[in-house]
Write a protein that holds these residues in place. Sequence first.
Motif, PDB file in Angstrom:
ATOM      1  N   GLY A 212     -10.408  -0.848   9.073  1.00  0.00           N
ATOM      2  CA  GLY A 212      -9.770  -0.209  10.220  1.00  0.00           C
ATOM      3  C   GLY A 212     -10.720   0.848  10.752  1.00  0.00           C
ATOM      4  N   LEU A 213     -10.935   0.822  12.075  1.00  0.00           N
ATOM      5  CA  LEU A 213     -11.918   1.738  12.652  1.00  0.00           C
ATOM      6  C   LEU A 213     -11.317   2.622  13.733  1.00  0.00           C
ATOM      7  N   GLY A 214     -10.015   2.902  13.618  1.00  0.00           N
ATOM      8  CA  GLY A 214      -9.405   3.782  14.614  1.00  0.00           C
ATOM      9  C   GLY A 214      -7.920   3.518  14.712  1.00  0.00           C
TER      10      GLY A 214
ATOM     11  N   GLY B  97       0.826  -1.207   0.000  1.00  0.00           N
ATOM     12  CA  GLY B  97       0.000   0.000   0.000  1.00  0.00           C
ATOM     13  C   GLY B  97       0.855   1.249   0.000  1.00  0.00           C
ATOM     14  N   LEU B  98       0.192   2.373  -0.115  1.00  0.00           N
ATOM     15  CA  LEU B  98       0.916   3.645  -0.159  1.00  0.00           C
ATOM     16  C   LEU B  98       1.271   4.105   1.249  1.00  0.00           C
ATOM     17  N   GLN B  99       2.287   4.947   1.310  1.00  0.00           N
ATOM     18  CA  GLN B  99       2.696   5.517   2.598  1.00  0.00           C
ATOM     19  C   GLN B  99       1.541   6.334   3.184  1.00  0.00           C
ATOM     20  N   GLY B 100       1.303   6.136   4.472  1.00  0.00           N
ATOM     21  CA  GLY B 100       0.247   6.902   5.118  1.00  0.00           C
ATOM     22  C   GLY B 100      -1.118   6.245   5.056  1.00  0.00           C
ATOM     23  N   SER B 101      -1.196   5.105   4.348  1.00  0.00           N
ATOM     24  CA  SER B 101      -2.495   4.436   4.231  1.00  0.00           C
ATOM     25  C   SER B 101      -2.892   3.748   5.539  1.00  0.00           C
ATOM     26  N   GLY B 102      -1.909   3.526   6.397  1.00  0.00           N
ATOM     27  CA  GLY B 102      -2.169   2.811   7.648  1.00  0.00           C
ATOM     28  C   GLY B 102      -1.602   1.402   7.599  1.00  0.00           C
TER      29      GLY B 102
HETATM   30  P1  GDP Z   1       1.783   3.681   6.790  1.00  0.00           P
HETATM   31  O1  GDP Z   1       2.661   4.813   6.339  1.00  0.00           O
HETATM   32  O2  GDP Z   1       0.881   3.228   5.689  1.00  0.00           O
HETATM   33  O3  GDP Z   1       2.503   2.547   7.421  1.00  0.00           O
HETATM   34  O4  GDP Z   1       0.781   4.304   7.863  1.00  0.00           O
HETATM   35  P2  GDP Z   1       0.734   4.136   9.446  1.00  0.00           P
HETATM   36  O5  GDP Z   1       0.387   2.747   9.825  1.00  0.00           O
HETATM   37  O6  GDP Z   1       1.964   4.725  10.039  1.00  0.00           O
HETATM   38  O7  GDP Z   1      -0.539   5.026   9.789  1.00  0.00           O
HETATM   39  C1  GDP Z   1      -0.590   6.416   9.562  1.00  0.00           C
HETATM   40  C2  GDP Z   1      -1.546   7.033  10.587  1.00  0.00           C
HETATM   41  O8  GDP Z   1      -2.875   6.581  10.367  1.00  0.00           O
HETATM   42  C3  GDP Z   1      -1.216   6.648  12.018  1.00  0.00           C
HETATM   43  O9  GDP Z   1      -1.353   7.789  12.822  1.00  0.00           O
HETATM   44  C4  GDP Z   1      -2.270   5.612  12.364  1.00  0.00           C
HETATM   45  O10 GDP Z   1      -2.544   5.573  13.740  1.00  0.00           O
HETATM   46  C5  GDP Z   1      -3.440   6.099  11.555  1.00  0.00           C
HETATM   47  N1  GDP Z   1      -4.413   5.031  11.240  1.00  0.00           N
HETATM   48  C6  GDP Z   1      -4.170   3.802  10.698  1.00  0.00           C
HETATM   49  N2  GDP Z   1      -5.316   3.109  10.541  1.00  0.00           N
HETATM   50  C7  GDP Z   1      -6.320   3.917  10.980  1.00  0.00           C
HETATM   51  C8  GDP Z   1      -7.763   3.768  11.071  1.00  0.00           C
HETATM   52  O11 GDP Z   1      -8.365   2.765  10.696  1.00  0.00           O
HETATM   53  N3  GDP Z   1      -8.451   4.847  11.573  1.00  0.00           N
HETATM   54  C9  GDP Z   1      -7.812   5.993  11.996  1.00  0.00           C
HETATM   55  N4  GDP Z   1      -8.570   6.969  12.463  1.00  0.00           N
HETATM   56  N5  GDP Z   1      -6.484   6.155  11.921  1.00  0.00           N
HETATM   57  C10 GDP Z   1      -5.728   5.140  11.419  1.00  0.00           C
END
Ligand code: GDP
Length: 297
Positions: free
Chosen positions: A275-277, A108-113
Amino acid sequence: MFENLSERLSGVFDRLTKQGALSEDDVKTALREVRVALLEADVSLPVARDFVNAVQEKATGQAVTKSITPGQQVVKIVHDALIDTLRGEGEPGALKIDSPPAPILMVGLQGSGKTTTTAKLAKRLKEKDGKRVLMASLDVNRPAAMEQLAILGVQIGVDTLPIVKGETPVQIAKRTKTQASLGGYDVYMLDTAGRLSIDEELMQQVEAVRDVVTPRETLLVVDGLTGQDAVQTAQNFNDRIGISGVVLTRMDGDGRGGAALSMRAVTGKPIKYVGLGEKMDSLETFEPERVAGRILG
Ligand code: GDP
């Protein structure tokens, strides 16, 4: 749940003469409203069009039930069709991780979670399914991302592969595979590097890792709030890498969920989790009923 659309549709049907069955014109008029509702929920135009056409065929000629109004009846037909489209085959959320150690590739993309979701899913596999899980970050360009996964691992009590500086993603993937076999793990999860947008280097890197481990599941993590962009991302990753399912994050936000329908229609791949939080417990099995309700809003 569907008050808005129901109300709109009953207005439409009030203007039509009552008949014993839904006529083609009645259905067409009603589905114009449905199409607007889908577009407002961020469903992409071609998907909305195909969906409405399919529903039109299904609805035309259906006998009007006495207990509900024609408007409610069309809403029910649309709702059921949405659920059919959103539901993948098999059990929702089920993963093919039977033969240990089973590799799961997270893309996935950066920031996607992605990193958060990797840890959330690891926790779920450990607690709900009793699996021994090993996680590893392949994001060699962002040491902070590797550390983030290690910190989450400690927090949820799941092992992460010790970080060795200077390794390539493929070397890390190989080391994870070996460690998972030697250590008797059931599952190993590879958190691949993300980019702000899709580029050739990222895709090549993910392909190389995929070819080394032959993942049992390749899960694409996408931000559910990004609408049409999320659909494009899903299409690109699926064409290039071949995904087995999608995790939609940030569904605790106020997105209408149209991206889920478009993604399902465009890639044919199931949405497995939402993802819900931000908390480690906030990952749930995808429920088509809930998302259908949000789309019809
Ligand atoms: P990555 O760059 O894709 O690895 O993204 P991260 O896992 O570091 O997540 C980026 C931000 O999104 C973090 O602050 C997470 O806590 C937040 N985040 C991830 N999933 C969710 C979700 O389902 N809901 C909410 N509200 N925030 C999320």
